[in-house]
Design a protein around this motif. Sequence first.
Motif, short mmCIF file in Angstrom:
data_model
loop_
_atom_site.label_atom_id
_atom_site.label_comp_id
_atom_site.label_asym_id
_atom_site.label_seq_id
_atom_site.Cartn_x
_atom_site.Cartn_y
_atom_site.Cartn_z
N PRO A 1 -4.49 1.62 0.41
CA PRO A 1 -5.60 0.96 1.12
C PRO A 1 -6.25 -0.10 0.23
N ARG A 2 -6.34 -1.32 0.72
CA ARG A 2 -6.75 -2.45 -0.10
C ARG A 2 -8.17 -2.31 -0.63
N ALA A 3 -9.10 -1.88 0.21
CA ALA A 3 -10.51 -1.83 -0.20
C ALA A 3 -10.78 -0.69 -1.17
N SER A 4 -10.23 0.49 -0.88
CA SER A 4 -10.56 1.69 -1.67
C SER A 4 -9.74 1.81 -2.94
N TYR A 5 -8.43 1.57 -2.82
CA TYR A 5 -7.54 1.84 -3.95
C TYR A 5 -6.62 0.66 -4.24
N GLY A 6 -7.10 -0.53 -3.99
CA GLY A 6 -6.27 -1.72 -4.23
C GLY A 6 -5.95 -1.96 -5.68
N ASP A 7 -6.71 -1.33 -6.59
CA ASP A 7 -6.46 -1.51 -8.02
C ASP A 7 -5.53 -0.45 -8.60
N ARG A 8 -5.05 0.48 -7.78
CA ARG A 8 -4.15 1.53 -8.28
C ARG A 8 -2.71 1.03 -8.31
N HIS A 9 -1.94 1.57 -9.28
CA HIS A 9 -0.52 1.23 -9.40
C HIS A 9 0.26 2.49 -9.04
N CYS A 10 0.75 2.55 -7.79
CA CYS A 10 1.28 3.82 -7.29
C CYS A 10 2.70 3.70 -6.76
N ILE A 11 3.44 4.80 -6.93
CA ILE A 11 4.71 5.01 -6.24
C ILE A 11 4.58 6.31 -5.47
N THR A 12 4.84 6.24 -4.17
CA THR A 12 4.74 7.42 -3.31
C THR A 12 6.12 8.06 -3.18
N VAL A 13 6.16 9.39 -3.34
CA VAL A 13 7.39 10.16 -3.17
C VAL A 13 7.14 11.18 -2.06
N ILE A 14 8.00 11.12 -1.01
CA ILE A 14 7.86 12.03 0.13
C ILE A 14 9.19 12.77 0.29
N HIS A 15 9.11 14.11 0.27
CA HIS A 15 10.30 14.93 0.49
C HIS A 15 9.87 16.20 1.21
N SER A 16 10.41 16.39 2.39
CA SER A 16 10.04 17.54 3.21
C SER A 16 8.52 17.53 3.43
N LYS A 17 7.83 18.59 3.04
CA LYS A 17 6.39 18.63 3.25
C LYS A 17 5.60 18.17 2.02
N THR A 18 6.32 17.78 0.98
CA THR A 18 5.65 17.33 -0.26
C THR A 18 5.43 15.82 -0.20
N HIS A 19 4.20 15.42 -0.44
CA HIS A 19 3.82 14.00 -0.42
C HIS A 19 2.91 13.75 -1.62
N VAL A 20 3.36 12.94 -2.57
CA VAL A 20 2.60 12.68 -3.79
C VAL A 20 2.54 11.18 -4.03
N ALA A 21 1.36 10.68 -4.38
CA ALA A 21 1.20 9.29 -4.81
C ALA A 21 1.05 9.29 -6.33
N LEU A 22 2.13 8.96 -7.02
CA LEU A 22 2.12 8.93 -8.48
C LEU A 22 1.30 7.72 -8.95
N ASP A 23 0.22 7.99 -9.65
CA ASP A 23 -0.73 6.95 -10.06
C ASP A 23 -0.46 6.59 -11.52
N PHE A 24 0.07 5.39 -11.75
CA PHE A 24 0.48 4.99 -13.10
C PHE A 24 -0.64 4.24 -13.81
N THR A 25 -0.44 4.13 -15.13
CA THR A 25 -1.51 3.61 -15.98
C THR A 25 -1.53 2.09 -16.06
N SER A 26 -0.47 1.42 -15.61
CA SER A 26 -0.43 -0.05 -15.65
C SER A 26 0.48 -0.54 -14.53
N ARG A 27 0.58 -1.85 -14.40
CA ARG A 27 1.30 -2.47 -13.28
C ARG A 27 2.77 -2.06 -13.25
N ILE A 28 3.27 -1.75 -12.05
CA ILE A 28 4.67 -1.33 -11.89
C ILE A 28 5.58 -2.56 -11.90
#
Length: 1010
Positions: free
Chosen positions: A308-335
């Motif tokens: 979401p641009r307004a709330s988390y536009g500064d986050r550097h994330c990769i989302t991994v979805i498998h079955s019922k598991t959904h995680v947004a991996l939040d990295f420390t710098s630009r991907i």
Amino acid sequence: MKRLRRHGQESQRERIKQELFQFNKAMEHGFPHQPSALGYSASLQLLAIGTRSGAIKLYGAPGVEFMGLHEENAAVTQVHFLPHQAGLVTLLDDNSLHMWTLRAHKGQSELLEIGRFTLTGPPGASPSVTSVTAVLPHSSGELLLLGTEGGHVFIVEVPGFRELEERNISLDQVANSVPEDYIGRRNLEHVEALQENPVNPDQIVIGYGRGLMVIWDLEKLCATQHIPATQQLESVWWTDDGKYILSSHSDGSYCRWMVGGEDGNEEEEEEEKSDIPYGHFPCKAISKIVQLPTKEGPPFLLFSGGMPRASYGDRHCITVIHSKTHVALDFTSRIIDFFVIKDGPRSAGEPSALVVLVEEELVIIDLQTEGWPVIQTPYLVPLHSSAITCSHHVSAIPLKLWERVIAAGDLQNTHYSKKPWPITGGQNLASDPPQRDLLLTGHEDGTVRFWDASGVCLYPMYKLSTSAVFHTDTDPNDNMNQSTEGEWPPFRKVGCFDPYSDDPRLGIQKIHLCKYSGYLTVAGTAGQILVLELNDEAAEHTIEAKVVDLLQGQEGFRWKGHTRLDVREDPVLFPPGFQPLALVQCQPPAVVTALTLHSEWKLVAFGTSHGFAVYDYQQKNNILIKCTLNPSDQLAMEGPLSRVKSIKKSLRQSFRRIRRSRVSLRKHHVNNAAKLQDANARLEAELAEMELAPVQRKIEARSSDDSFTGLVRTLYFADTFLSDSSHNTPSLWAGTNGGCVFAYMLRLPSVEHRADEPITAQPAKEIQLMHRAPIVGIVVLDGHGAPLPEPLEVAHDLARSPDMHGSHHLLVISEEQFKVFTLPKVSAKMKLKLTAVDGSRVRRAGVAWFGSNRTEDYGESGLMVLTNQGDVHVVSLPGVKLQVHYNCIRREDVSGIASCVFTKHGQGFYLISPSEFERFSLSTRNLVEPHCLVEAPQYSAPSTQHRPHANKASSAQRNARHESEDAESAARRVMEHALLNDEKVLQEIQKSLEADQMLFSENNVKSALA
């Protein structure tokens, strides 16, 4: 005869120098600075990283490393390995393509650039026509597809970079096949993505910036399907079964499209699914999307961005979805980029690891272990996870200490995955390191990191944190990795890069480790000195600070810098590892500038810009406090945060000097003729001196009013002769910024009474160098001219006892010269002026042992020296004669020169960027560099049973024929590549050709004679 004998001695000495000294920049440790591109070869199991400075680095199994550098000063924007070959293609931001190969040479591989290419358009065409935006190496290994900003796709043959004009896909060809209602609404724009059909190599999908995707048949040279997405396109992924195409878009959405039949029936195209994972508010673009199947269960879906641009536009994330598991991996710098490693032969198995390159580190996630933990990296570790403030190298670590440090480090790494490192390409041919070496780095956040520096990989062993001793702004119970229950997006912090320090006063400035006793002392920015000992069990301590007033009650001085750190009053539980034994606090709390430890005497000496002191950490008493502050030096009272005032003061001093010189010129205008004659005579004398010693110049005396003259630069413990030549005694030597050396005699009680009787110190000598240059180092040489051994080194039978029968000598190393004094009289014996015409000044000096590469039992002690010009020198001991010098660091690289650290065996490290150490060697015997071999993979063509044309007999026959031809041509190319990259095979071919040529010429001669 004397001249001949001298010439023979000189030539023999030159031969010995060649056996002892050789300069090599061996390799780089750490994380590449400013990475810009990522590539991976599943067949070679190699990772490639390109940087903004034009470097290309390849990594495989630990110890397998290669580096290349483009001649162009341009950033690497894309890296692509060629399928089934030991080669790769790089694209630079100047639009040039470069071909690299791993070629065997003398039994090991080396990375070579074998070609370069730039697309050229028709005369008068816009540069955008040939500006490459997407690169796709075809699975055949023969073709490179290049999408451009102008919307064209050029097809180029590799490795020769020959453009196949008849097979190019022009924008007009695509536009003519697209429905008019779509073309009428919008321009297609640039080629954003190119992907090959995993089950049919004749088909590719071309993704255009405005959203249109076209499936193109490379054999028929026509479009077979159009996918008219309406949002700006970011990336495309073709699923492994060839049935679906995934597209990601600039509005944070992704779509799944079904791939239709061969007949081009537009009715069959269907948007299966469109989703904005983190809508309904405006979201950032999903820059890359990947979907990978699993044998049992749903597929893995991975994408970067989409927050979401307004709330988390500064986050550097990769989302991994498998079955019922959904995680947004939040990295420390630009991907920068990511890819997934799969198990099994030809990487056709289950997804096993997610590899993510971000701007400041490489992170690998284990996708097969519950919780998806991080796999610890054996290389590419971010040295600058907190900024490096100092370094300390310790050679030949005893096995017991080594194992204890490893055990303490293992307890810190329980959160890492137990899976082995997944990138395993190549063979490490380097022999095992001859000894265990430690590199310790001090950091801005108050941590000290221990690195295994024995071999090619700089491997993290243990991390010591000193912040637990002090009160800081953060709560120790805070855990950045904890996510709130029900939080959306479901963030999880990943990575160890954390450049923000809780308190800059925690920064480590000096480190000294005794490898025999396990005692460690570290000193910080706010005048704190910690003495620590290694403990294998967790323990609770209450730490009390011993305050040392270095001003000794001098009046008129007021400290204007930072305050001291507050020590925790409550007991603190320290984990296994190094635990505080004693804490000393300097007052004023200035930066500690010198530190040394003598573990046999249980003493630690430290110095600041105000003075130095000796502390007994067994009895926890101060032994000696000496104030070296110059009464006229007010800058030493301002601290590092008041440097603006110092600039103003230096400017004022400069203007005053100019005014004084003008006044003196007016006063002495008379008698100019006599003064001119004197000046000419002095000039002739100086010129004569310069002719005798062309590399030396007259050393300029410095004013005693210069700032920071009392700053302590070096401290040194020695057991030598101070009072008379028959009784040796423990002593402390201190050198200051003003060229002054203080010597103190220490009286130690016997071992039985060491815990009860106090140690006393009394002044013994004081030396003031005439030129007042800062003292960089102090060394005492024994009767044989060898440097005194380290504390406890003789007790552990690792060094011979120093010669106490002959006279000892004191070597004082200043910024401008090396001077040898006899002991105990302290009379000057010899000196060497290193100061050259260009203004070289010594910045670092260290004693090292140089072993011969011809004779195992021959070696010499020498002094390694680094100057402010970036040159490294070796000076002989005890004769202080210049042996060799080499250009090592650029003179403009001030931080690199300041960060340099020498080893005891002729090597050195310095920072070439905040995250990388360059390793160099001056020794012929001690050189650490990668020796590795990468062989071209064996390739067999994939099965044709899943091909989409199997419904027609003629099509099936044609495809089978193409498959067999592809297999034969691929096998032939692999064989050609293997042969042409094997030097022995090339030599055999050359010999056979020469033999055939001779036989042919002989037959011609015979036929002519007949």
